[in-house]
Design a protein around this motif. Sequence first.
Motif, PDB file in Angstrom:
ATOM      1  N   LEU A  49       1.100  -1.285  -0.147  1.00 57.06           N
ATOM      2  CA  LEU A  49       0.342   0.061   0.355  1.00 57.06           C
ATOM      3  C   LEU A  49       0.998   0.699   0.466  1.00 57.06           C
ATOM      4  CD1 LEU A  49      -2.686  -1.063   2.449  1.00 57.06           C
ATOM      5  CD2 LEU A  49      -3.250  -1.375   0.694  1.00 57.06           C
ATOM      6  N   PRO A  50       0.653   2.266  -0.998  1.00 57.30           N
ATOM      7  CA  PRO A  50       0.815   3.793  -0.677  1.00 57.30           C
ATOM      8  C   PRO A  50       1.259   4.058   0.667  1.00 57.30           C
ATOM      9  CG  PRO A  50      -0.066   3.327  -2.700  1.00 57.30           C
ATOM     10  CD  PRO A  50      -0.461   2.242  -1.593  1.00 57.30           C
ATOM     11  N   THR A  51       1.892   4.476   0.995  1.00 57.67           N
ATOM     12  CA  THR A  51       2.091   4.778   2.258  1.00 57.67           C
ATOM     13  C   THR A  51       0.942   6.250   2.679  1.00 57.67           C
ATOM     14  OG1 THR A  51       4.277   4.094   3.449  1.00 57.67           O
ATOM     15  CG2 THR A  51       3.624   5.574   4.774  1.00 57.67           C
ATOM     16  N   GLY A  52       1.469   7.060   1.428  1.00 59.60           N
ATOM     17  CA  GLY A  52       0.430   8.483   1.713  1.00 59.60           C
ATOM     18  C   GLY A  52      -0.744   8.322   1.736  1.00 59.60           C
ATOM     19  N   LEU A  53      -1.190   7.506   0.958  1.00 59.42           N
ATOM     20  CA  LEU A  53      -2.709   7.031   0.863  1.00 59.42           C
ATOM     21  C   LEU A  53      -3.233   6.499   2.047  1.00 59.42           C
ATOM     22  CD1 LEU A  53      -3.499   5.841  -3.172  1.00 59.42           C
ATOM     23  CD2 LEU A  53      -3.515   8.260  -1.945  1.00 59.42           C
ATOM     24  N   ARG A  54      -2.689   5.633   3.092  1.00 61.31           N
ATOM     25  CA  ARG A  54      -3.100   5.336   4.425  1.00 61.31           C
ATOM     26  C   ARG A  54      -3.378   6.649   4.782  1.00 61.31           C
ATOM     27  NH1 ARG A  54       1.849   1.674   5.831  1.00 61.31           N
ATOM     28  NH2 ARG A  54       0.232   1.814   7.834  1.00 61.31           N
ATOM     29  N   ASP A  99       6.363  14.625   6.333  1.00 57.58           N
ATOM     30  CA  ASP A  99       7.658  14.522   5.757  1.00 57.58           C
ATOM     31  C   ASP A  99       6.993  12.722   5.541  1.00 57.58           C
ATOM     32  OD1 ASP A  99       9.540  13.347   4.442  1.00 57.58           O
ATOM     33  OD2 ASP A  99      11.031  15.563   5.324  1.00 57.58           O
ATOM     34  N   LEU A 100       6.767  11.945   5.200  1.00 56.66           N
ATOM     35  CA  LEU A 100       6.761  10.445   5.155  1.00 56.66           C
ATOM     36  C   LEU A 100       8.508   9.346   5.202  1.00 56.66           C
ATOM     37  CD1 LEU A 100       4.008   9.385   3.216  1.00 56.66           C
ATOM     38  CD2 LEU A 100       3.938  10.238   5.653  1.00 56.66           C
TER      39      LEU A 100
END
Length: 425
Positions: free
Chosen positions: A249-254, A315-316
């Motif tokens: 999964l994309p971390t940003g979308l989570r 900032d991921l």
Amino acid sequence: MTIHVFVGPTLPPNEALLAHQSVRHRPPVRHGDLFDAAIADTDTVVLIDGLYHQAPAVRHKEILAALARGVRVIGAASLGALRAAELWPYGMGGVGNVYRSYRNLEIVGDDEVAVGQDPMTGRALTWPMVNCRYVINLAVNSRILTGSQAAQLLEALHAVYYPQRTFAAIRAVCRDQSATAFADWLGERRSGDAYFGDIKRSDALTAIRAALHGPDPCGPVLSTLHIDSVYFRRWYNAFATEYVDGLMLPTGLRVAYQQLFDPDFRGLWEWHLDHLSRRPSDGSRGMPLAERMFRLTGQEAGPPAAHTVFKVPVDLRDAGTVDRLLAHETDPDRRAVARYLAANDDARRELPFYTPETVSDEHVICVLQQVWRGPDTRLEEEAVARGFRGLAEAVTAMKIFMAGYLRDRDQPVTDVTEATTDVRH
């Protein structure tokens, strides 16, 4: 150590070296691919083919970031050779004739290595200029062409748009240039060796062998590499992924899902701001958020909300930030993200021209009013309180989830605009 080889039309999928146990065969590199968490700090990346016409090309700072974290990066044959010629002073390695030609400024354009491709198989349908230059030089050395004939033929071939430079087109140009002897010679050589003159293929194989067995073409990586920027942070946020509970999964979308759907995310965002206030990244003295707000506003009672003063970008790259912003995430949340992303793919199959961006802002705002249970006059403040820079950013984030959100509510996605309009009633 894994060797990630990004290659497409330059090598066939059944090339023996691509089946080596240490090699992971990947499609042509594009913007974002080097953020893949599967590329470990101790791995090697071999860049051969890359997209730049059909999709955004891999950025230089993406390669520099990989180098800075310890990834060995080698370029050859095609876009990889061009990037290596540009980035060799920073530690990227280059291999082969095409790389040396770029580095020595004998060639300069990306059209030198571009080819037309079969959209189904990815197989090259045309010949790149670097191959044309190589065989013409061989023909001059074999006295098939004179120097002046070679120069005229090169100019004529370069004038042919790269997706149209088929062998039939090359023969036609040779006829126009009174160079049929060269065309016949080239045809004979290729009938005996299908790869004759394919300098891109030769360079690509050399690069993979160098990655496997040496010698290592990479120089020292500069310790002073500066890769941080607003754009780099946004790229990382957009492309960072993580394998969780069997899902990639994309971390940003989570994080965006939590910002949009967690009813308690306002408090989570304030906790995040308080953490940043107590541990400033610039090394200044930390303090509780309430104290910082008082120092800033001079108001003990009723100061403005902290989120209206400190609009901090996410900032991921910072693991602590990810942990804090996903503190409320549940297994059903992760499954919902996966399901909503899959719904976008389904919508594209039903509506070939569908993208999340085609959903109108008005319809998304109607959904946000329901999700956040507030009047449209409060949506801007609610968006900021949830860590968005404003309502516009929240609307953009919500569009990614719209098809799945509607499907969960048994609303059709065959016409997203019509389906979304029904949400208001």
